[in-house]
Design a protein around this motif. Sequence first.
Motif: not given
Length: 106
Positions: A40-53
């Motif tokens: 399920r933690s793969f879903l958190l990966g989608a938030l990485i790019a917006p956080l780095f922006v």
Amino acid sequence: MAMCPACDHQVRTPSFLNLDGWKHLRCPYCKARLEMKPPRSFLLGALIAPLFVLARQGQLFEIIAFVFLFATIFLVLLESSYPKLRLRKRPQAKPAVWLKFNNPLR
Ligand SMILES: [Zn+2]
């Protein structure tokens, strides 16, 4: 080791990198075909790019983005080393081509 969802016995699971082992995984007790539940933690990966922006807005956001990145990687590795099992519902793939050999012994 993981729990078989059909008979609640402990099943030895292959390493998460061993794709062939996962393809042929069966419960040794009830012979049910099993597969890994996707972590399920793969879903958190989608938030990485917006956080780095967002991290370009200041050092605090940058620290938050890096902590989130390493926490996500840690959770994915942790879930992969303690995999959860589910019953495989899709039928086993059939070969597209059948080879027919003339058997000289018959
Ligand atoms: Zn079983």
